[in-house]
Design a protein around this motif. Structure first.
Motif, PDB file in Angstrom:
ATOM      1  N   ASP A 151     -48.048 -79.253  50.627  1.00  0.00           N
ATOM      2  CA  ASP A 151     -47.435 -78.468  51.691  1.00  0.00           C
ATOM      3  C   ASP A 151     -45.920 -78.507  51.582  1.00  0.00           C
ATOM      4  OD1 ASP A 151     -46.774 -77.372  54.430  1.00  0.00           O
ATOM      5  OD2 ASP A 151     -48.948 -77.512  54.590  1.00  0.00           O
TER       6      ASP A 151
ATOM      7  N   GLY B   2     -51.145 -75.599  51.191  1.00  0.00           N
ATOM      8  CA  GLY B   2     -50.746 -75.245  52.534  1.00  0.00           C
ATOM      9  C   GLY B   2     -51.804 -75.715  53.515  1.00  0.00           C
TER      10      GLY B   2
ATOM     11  N   HIS C  76     -46.403 -81.741  57.115  1.00  0.00           N
ATOM     12  CA  HIS C  76     -46.787 -82.872  56.266  1.00  0.00           C
ATOM     13  C   HIS C  76     -46.933 -84.138  57.107  1.00  0.00           C
ATOM     14  CE1 HIS C  76     -46.897 -85.513  52.749  1.00  0.00           C
ATOM     15  NE2 HIS C  76     -45.922 -86.221  53.283  1.00  0.00           N
TER      16      HIS C  76
END
Length: 252
Positions: A166, A134, A172
């Motif tokens: 992610d 993340g 992203h």
């Protein structure tokens, strides 16, 4: 109705997927230089001379000027203004305490990996990896790598890769712009857009087995993971699993 029931983690995963598909600023907020300038000007009546002098030196600050804060009230006022001026819904500590939050992590990475690699020197190539689960707006990775290169250059050279996993396609893409497009760290960064629920259930590849020492960073992650809910029936003592019956949203 029974056919529409889903276990809690799958319902949460669906809702989170909808949330993470929003534009990046809607997923995680940020404070740009213009917002910080307005925050500084908004507190100019409190210690005007000192703040005015500061603004002459830095007209477009990139982070909150913590040394200029006088006391707890000053911080709370600045914190409130930061949330009012931010672009997005909420701020992570990485964004709010940039770059100091990430600098501390970089110091930890350097100290812990230096010890680990020294202990493995006889049996290892001497490199290590960082994995962030993340990656948010890419702010932490960028600041951490900057600090590692500037203050721990030997460990920066020994860093083989910094990989971000992610779920959000919009974050992203933002991470790619921040960390790959023209970034001096691009040769060390790898970005993977994947559904962590698929990873958890074994439907998607995560990390291949490796003997390379790895630092795993997971900021603001555990409280955002899909999860099940189980409980014990008070009458029979049976273990029960919560299920969700999705209801259509009303127009009112």
């Amino acid at each position: 109705m029974n056919g529409n029931k889903v276990i809690l983690r799958r319902y949460l995963c669906k809702r989170l997927s909808e949330y993470y598909s929003q534009p990046a600023d809607r997923v995680i907020g940020s404070i740009d230089s213009g917002s910080l300038a307005r925050i500084s000007s908004g507190i100019s009546n409190f210690g005007a001379a000192r703040l005015s002098s500061h603004r002459q030196q830095v007209t477009a600050p990139r982070c909150i000027d913590f040394p200029s804060l006088f006391n707890e009230w000053h911080w709370k006022h600045t914190y409130k203004r930061a949330y009012e001026e931010q672009r997005g819904m909420w701020l992570t500590p990485v964004e709010l305490f940039f770059p100091y939050y990430s600098n501390i992590l970089a110091n930890f990475v350097s100290e812990s990996m230096k010890t680990t690699l020294n202990n493995l020197e006889m049996h290892h190539s001497g490199s290590f990896e960082i994995v962030e689960l993340g990656g948010g707006r890419g702010t932490n990775a960028h600041a951490l790598l900057n600090h590692l290169r500037e203050c721990h250059s030997d460990m920066y050279e020994r860093l083989d890769s910094y990989t971000i996993f992610d779920t959000s396609p919009t974050l992203h893409e933002l991470q790619r712009k921040v960390l790959m497009d023209g970034s001096s760290h691009a040769d060390k960064v790898k970005l993977v857009n994947t559904d962590m629920m698929d990873v958890a259930e074994g439907n998607s590849m995560f990390l291949a087995p490796s003997d390379t020492p790895t630092v795993v960073i997971a900021l603001e992650l555990l409280d955002n993971l899909p999860h099940d809910k189980v409980g014990r029936c008070m009458e029979k003592g049976d273990i029960l699993q919560a299920e969700v019956v999705p209801m259509p949203l009303s127009d009112s």
